[in-house]
Scaffold this motif. Sequence first.
Motif, PDB file in Angstrom:
ATOM      1  N   SER A 149       0.800  -1.212   0.000  1.00 25.14           N
ATOM      2  CA  SER A 149       0.000   0.000   0.000  1.00 25.14           C
ATOM      3  C   SER A 149       0.840   1.272   0.000  1.00 25.14           C
ATOM      4  O   SER A 149       0.380   2.325  -0.417  1.00 25.14           O
ATOM      5  CB  SER A 149      -0.938   0.005   1.210  1.00 25.14           C
ATOM      6  N   THR A 150       2.089   1.193   0.437  1.00 27.93           N
ATOM      7  CA  THR A 150       2.948   2.381   0.466  1.00 27.93           C
ATOM      8  C   THR A 150       3.182   2.924  -0.944  1.00 27.93           C
ATOM      9  O   THR A 150       3.044   4.116  -1.196  1.00 27.93           O
ATOM     10  CB  THR A 150       4.299   2.062   1.126  1.00 27.93           C
ATOM     11  N   ALA A 151       3.523   2.039  -1.864  1.00 29.06           N
ATOM     12  CA  ALA A 151       3.752   2.444  -3.252  1.00 29.06           C
ATOM     13  C   ALA A 151       2.467   2.944  -3.895  1.00 29.06           C
ATOM     14  O   ALA A 151       2.462   3.928  -4.642  1.00 29.06           O
ATOM     15  CB  ALA A 151       4.331   1.285  -4.062  1.00 29.06           C
ATOM     16  N   GLN A 152       1.332   2.276  -3.576  1.00 25.93           N
ATOM     17  CA  GLN A 152       0.047   2.695  -4.134  1.00 25.93           C
ATOM     18  C   GLN A 152      -0.319   4.097  -3.624  1.00 25.93           C
ATOM     19  O   GLN A 152      -0.786   4.955  -4.374  1.00 25.93           O
ATOM     20  CB  GLN A 152      -1.059   1.711  -3.731  1.00 25.93           C
ATOM     21  N   ARG A 153      -0.096   4.300  -2.333  1.00 26.36           N
ATOM     22  CA  ARG A 153      -0.436   5.589  -1.726  1.00 26.36           C
ATOM     23  C   ARG A 153       0.389   6.719  -2.359  1.00 26.36           C
ATOM     24  O   ARG A 153      -0.118   7.800  -2.627  1.00 26.36           O
ATOM     25  CB  ARG A 153      -0.183   5.526  -0.222  1.00 26.36           C
ATOM     26  N   TYR A 154       1.654   6.440  -2.616  1.00 24.24           N
ATOM     27  CA  TYR A 154       2.522   7.451  -3.232  1.00 24.24           C
ATOM     28  C   TYR A 154       2.008   7.828  -4.615  1.00 24.24           C
ATOM     29  O   TYR A 154       1.981   9.014  -4.978  1.00 24.24           O
ATOM     30  CB  TYR A 154       3.955   6.927  -3.333  1.00 24.24           C
ATOM     31  N   LEU A 155       1.574   6.837  -5.397  1.00 24.18           N
ATOM     32  CA  LEU A 155       1.061   7.117  -6.739  1.00 24.18           C
ATOM     33  C   LEU A 155      -0.190   7.981  -6.689  1.00 24.18           C
ATOM     34  O   LEU A 155      -0.351   8.920  -7.483  1.00 24.18           O
ATOM     35  CB  LEU A 155       0.757   5.806  -7.465  1.00 24.18           C
ATOM     36  N   VAL A 156      -1.065   7.681  -5.759  1.00 28.56           N
ATOM     37  CA  VAL A 156      -2.303   8.455  -5.637  1.00 28.56           C
ATOM     38  C   VAL A 156      -1.993   9.880  -5.203  1.00 28.56           C
ATOM     39  O   VAL A 156      -2.546  10.853  -5.741  1.00 28.56           O
ATOM     40  CB  VAL A 156      -3.270   7.779  -4.649  1.00 28.56           C
ATOM     41  N   LEU A 213      -1.495   0.217 -11.445  1.00 25.83           N
ATOM     42  CA  LEU A 213      -2.188   1.393 -10.945  1.00 25.83           C
ATOM     43  C   LEU A 213      -1.698   2.660 -11.658  1.00 25.83           C
ATOM     44  O   LEU A 213      -2.492   3.539 -11.995  1.00 25.83           O
ATOM     45  CB  LEU A 213      -1.998   1.525  -9.438  1.00 25.83           C
ATOM     46  N   LYS A 214      -0.400   2.732 -11.905  1.00 27.43           N
ATOM     47  CA  LYS A 214       0.150   3.909 -12.591  1.00 27.43           C
ATOM     48  C   LYS A 214      -0.453   4.061 -13.983  1.00 27.43           C
ATOM     49  O   LYS A 214      -0.807   5.169 -14.407  1.00 27.43           O
ATOM     50  CB  LYS A 214       1.669   3.801 -12.699  1.00 27.43           C
ATOM     51  N   SER A 215      -0.596   2.959 -14.703  1.00 22.55           N
ATOM     52  CA  SER A 215      -1.166   3.024 -16.048  1.00 22.55           C
ATOM     53  C   SER A 215      -2.616   3.486 -16.014  1.00 22.55           C
ATOM     54  O   SER A 215      -3.113   4.081 -16.978  1.00 22.55           O
ATOM     55  CB  SER A 215      -1.062   1.655 -16.733  1.00 22.55           C
ATOM     56  N   GLN A 216      -3.304   3.212 -14.898  1.00 20.94           N
ATOM     57  CA  GLN A 216      -4.701   3.626 -14.770  1.00 20.94           C
ATOM     58  C   GLN A 216      -4.810   5.079 -14.306  1.00 20.94           C
ATOM     59  O   GLN A 216      -5.779   5.776 -14.616  1.00 20.94           O
ATOM     60  CB  GLN A 216      -5.427   2.699 -13.797  1.00 20.94           C
ATOM     61  N   LEU A 217      -3.807   5.552 -13.584  1.00 26.19           N
ATOM     62  CA  LEU A 217      -3.826   6.924 -13.088  1.00 26.19           C
ATOM     63  C   LEU A 217      -3.343   7.934 -14.123  1.00 26.19           C
ATOM     64  O   LEU A 217      -3.787   9.084 -14.137  1.00 26.19           O
ATOM     65  CB  LEU A 217      -2.959   7.040 -11.831  1.00 26.19           C
TER      66      LEU A 217
END
Length: 442
Positions: free
Chosen positions: A229-236, A372-376
Motif C-alpha cells: 500500500s505504500t507504493a500505491q499511496r505514493y502514486l495516488v 495502478l500507474k497506467s490507470q492513473l
Amino acid sequence: MRKPLYILTLALCLSACTSLVEKGDKLYKQGLYQQAAELYEQALDEDSEDIKARQGLAVARNKIIDRGLIEVRMLRLASNFTGAAQKLETILRNQSLWNLQTYGAQAATQSEELGHMQVWLRREAENLAHAQQPDRFRWFESQYAYLLNNAQITSELSRYRSILAKDGKARCLSLAEHVYGQRFFLRQFVHKYCLAWQQPVSLQLDNYDQSRFRNVKIRENLKLGTYDSTAQRYLVENTTSQLRNVFQASLWYTSQAKKTARFEFNTDISYERQARHSQQEKRYMVTEYRVDPADQEKRVEVDIERVYIYPVTEYQEYYSARLGYEGLISGQMLSHQQSSSEVNSTKSHSANFKEADLEPLVAQFLNLTDLLKSQLDPIQGKFEEDLNALWHRQYCQHSAAESVAENALRCGKVDPQEDFVNHWFRQEFGVDYRAMKSLYAL
C-alpha cells in the motif's frame, strides 16, 4: 566493433535520405511541387549537406512561386481582388522566409501584379479608414504587411492615423463604460485595447471574482486492499498533486478570487491472491544397458521412460480498481469515474532436474504499482478536458444581453470558433476573435 556499426548507421541514413529525394523527384515530375518540397525538407532534416535535396527544394519552391503568381493573376482577372491580395501576400511571405529572389519573367509578372494591387490597396485603406471601425484597418495592415511594404505604400497610410486614433479612443471609452461588477475578462481586454490606442481609463470592478477560485483542495479517499500500500499511496498522492497543478493552470483559477474549490479523489483497490499446491509429473527418457534376451553374454542399450514428480504452486490473482474524482463548481458537478479489472494465472516450482529439462520456475505476479500507474496516468488529461468542458458549458451557451461581452471573452479562451463569440467581435469591431487575439494578445 563500434566503427562498422557507425558506418552501417550512416549508410542506412544516407539510403533513407536518397529515398526521400527520389520520391520528391517523382512528385516534382507530376507537378506536385508543394508535396515534393516537403519531402526535400525531410531529407535535409536528416542530412543538411544533401546537395540533391537542397537543389530539389530550391527548384520546387521556385515552381510554387510561379504557380502562385498564375493563381494571383487568375483571381484578379475574375475580379476577386481580396483573394488575389491574400495569395500574393502568402507568396511574398514565403519569398522572405525562403530567401528567394525573382528574376526574368517571374519578376515581371510579380511586379505587374503588385502594380494592380497598389490600386486595390489604396482603395481598401481609404474605405476602412473612414468606416469608424479602426480595428478593421489595423487588421488590414497586419494581414497585408508584406504586400503593403512591397507595393511601397506603407508610408501613405500614416495620413489616416489621426482618424483611426480618434475612432479607437472613442471605442475604448465606450467599452470602458461596461466594465464593472464581475466583468473581469472584459476589464483585461479593455485595458489592453485602451493601452493600444493610448487612451487612459479608470476601470472599477468588484474586489473578488465570484465565479472562480483562488485555492483548490483535493481530499483523498483511499481503500488500498493490496500488500504494497505504500507504493500505491505514493502514486495516488502524486496524481492528486498533478490535479492541483492542472486546476491552477486552468481558467477556473485566479488570484482575483477568494473561494476554494474542493474535490474528492476516490481510489478503491481490491486484490486477492489464491494459491493451490499440487504435484506434477514430467516424463523423460533414459538409456540403460540391459542383458540382450538373444544372447545372455551381451548387453544392449535400451531407452526407458521414467517419471519425475515435483511439487507445484499455482496462483490465481484477482485485481480490481475504481478510480475517480468529483467536485462542484459554479453549481455544476464535475466528475469522472473509471473501473478496471485483471485476472492473472501463474505458477512456480523449485524443481531442478536436468535429465527432465526442468529448471526452477518463478511465478509472474501482477505488478500492482505499474498497473495502478497506467490507470492513473490518463486522469490528468481527463481532468483538464473536463474543466474546459465545464467552462464551455458555463460561458459558451449563455449569451444574455447584459453579459454577452464578458461571456464572449471567456468563451473565446476555450472555443475561439464559437459562433456567438465571433458574432459579437464582428459586430463590435468588424473582425473575428482570431484577428482581435492577434492584434491585442487576448
